[in-house]
Every structure is written in C-alpha cells, then in structure tokens.
Write a protein that holds these residues in place. Structure first.
Motif, PDB file in Angstrom:
ATOM      1  N   UNK A 184       0.828  -1.193   0.000  1.00  0.00           N
ATOM      2  CA  UNK A 184       0.000   0.000   0.000  1.00  0.00           C
ATOM      3  C   UNK A 184       0.867   1.249   0.000  1.00  0.00           C
ATOM      4  N   UNK A 185       0.450   2.226  -0.772  1.00  0.00           N
ATOM      5  CA  UNK A 185       1.075   3.529  -0.738  1.00  0.00           C
ATOM      6  C   UNK A 185       0.033   4.594  -0.510  1.00  0.00           C
ATOM      7  N   UNK A 186       0.313   5.495   0.415  1.00  0.00           N
ATOM      8  CA  UNK A 186      -0.652   6.527   0.791  1.00  0.00           C
ATOM      9  C   UNK A 186      -0.136   7.913   0.450  1.00  0.00           C
ATOM     10  N   UNK A 187      -0.976   8.675  -0.242  1.00  0.00           N
ATOM     11  CA  UNK A 187      -0.712  10.072  -0.532  1.00  0.00           C
ATOM     12  C   UNK A 187      -1.690  10.922   0.251  1.00  0.00           C
ATOM     13  N   UNK A 188      -1.168  11.955   0.895  1.00  0.00           N
ATOM     14  CA  UNK A 188      -1.981  12.789   1.773  1.00  0.00           C
ATOM     15  C   UNK A 188      -2.612  11.913   2.851  1.00  0.00           C
ATOM     16  N   UNK A 189      -3.873  12.155   3.125  1.00  0.00           N
ATOM     17  CA  UNK A 189      -4.540  11.454   4.207  1.00  0.00           C
ATOM     18  C   UNK A 189      -5.501  10.372   3.718  1.00  0.00           C
ATOM     19  N   UNK A 190      -5.923  10.488   2.457  1.00  0.00           N
ATOM     20  CA  UNK A 190      -7.034   9.672   2.002  1.00  0.00           C
ATOM     21  C   UNK A 190      -6.838   8.974   0.655  1.00  0.00           C
ATOM     22  N   UNK A 191      -5.735   9.217  -0.003  1.00  0.00           N
ATOM     23  CA  UNK A 191      -5.521   8.676  -1.340  1.00  0.00           C
ATOM     24  C   UNK A 191      -4.598   7.459  -1.261  1.00  0.00           C
ATOM     25  N   UNK A 192      -5.142   6.295  -1.545  1.00  0.00           N
ATOM     26  CA  UNK A 192      -4.419   5.032  -1.421  1.00  0.00           C
ATOM     27  C   UNK A 192      -4.215   4.354  -2.768  1.00  0.00           C
TER      28      UNK A 192
END
Length: 114
Positions: free
Chosen positions: A94-102
């Motif tokens: 998993x990679x997360x951008x910002x708080x909500x974009x996966x």
C-alpha cells in the motif's frame, strides 16, 4: 501512472524467512505499508512505515517482521522471519498520498507450510 509492483512471495516452511519487495513508481508516498488477506478473512494491517522511517506493526507480527523502505529506490520491503502457518495470506503493498488517497499493488501469495 502510479504503480506498486510486488515481488518475493512464495512457499516457505514454518520457521523460515522471506523478504517481500514493493517497487513504487509515479509518486513518492507519505507512507507505505503491507496488508494481508487470508481466505475467508478480512484484510488486515501488517506494518506501515512513513517517509521518515516511523513504523507500526500488527501485534501478531511484532518481533518477527521488519518493514523498511529505500527512499532513493522508492521501494518498500517486508522482512518476514520465524514464519508461521497463520501468516499464510495474500500480501498487498500500500502507498498513501496525503490522508485519504491510497494505491495498492496486485498482491503476492505467501504460503507457510507446517
């Protein structure tokens, strides 16, 4: 395009070790992690790591698994030691951008035999 490509899964005997790799491209993620899902069970968090190196682990793998990342290569790793049959699952990066974009990898099968 943003992609996460996993490798390193396979069949291993109980007590053995395996290292999973997740090569990311198209973006640098604020946090990366590994999740797993066994047949008939919910997907669960295994471990996460921030770009700064802070880590968190599920209680079930604490002390056995180590998550790391190489920011220069934009790659995350999961070193799995003392594997148990209960660890058998499909493991997802998993990679997360910002708080909500996966973003998610395709998954790699890990099978631990008795």
């Amino acid at each position: 395009q943003v992609q996460l490509v996993e490798s390193g899964g396979g069949l291993v005997q109980a007590g053995g070790s395996l290292r999973l790799s997740c090569a990311a491209s198209g973006s640098v993620f604020n946090a990366m992690g590994w999740y797993r899902q066994a047949p008939g069970k919910q997907r669960e968090l295994v471990a996460t790591i921030t770009s700064g190196g802070s880590t968190d682990y599920a209680d079930s793998v604490k002390g056995r698994f180590i998550i790391s990342r190489d920011n220069a290569k934009n790659t995350a790793y999961l070193q799995m030691n003392r594997l148990k049959p209960e660890d058998t699952a499909v493991y997802y990066c998993n990679g997360k951008l910002l708080k909500w974009l996966d973003y998610w990898g395709q998954g790699t099968q890990v099978t631990v035999s008795s």
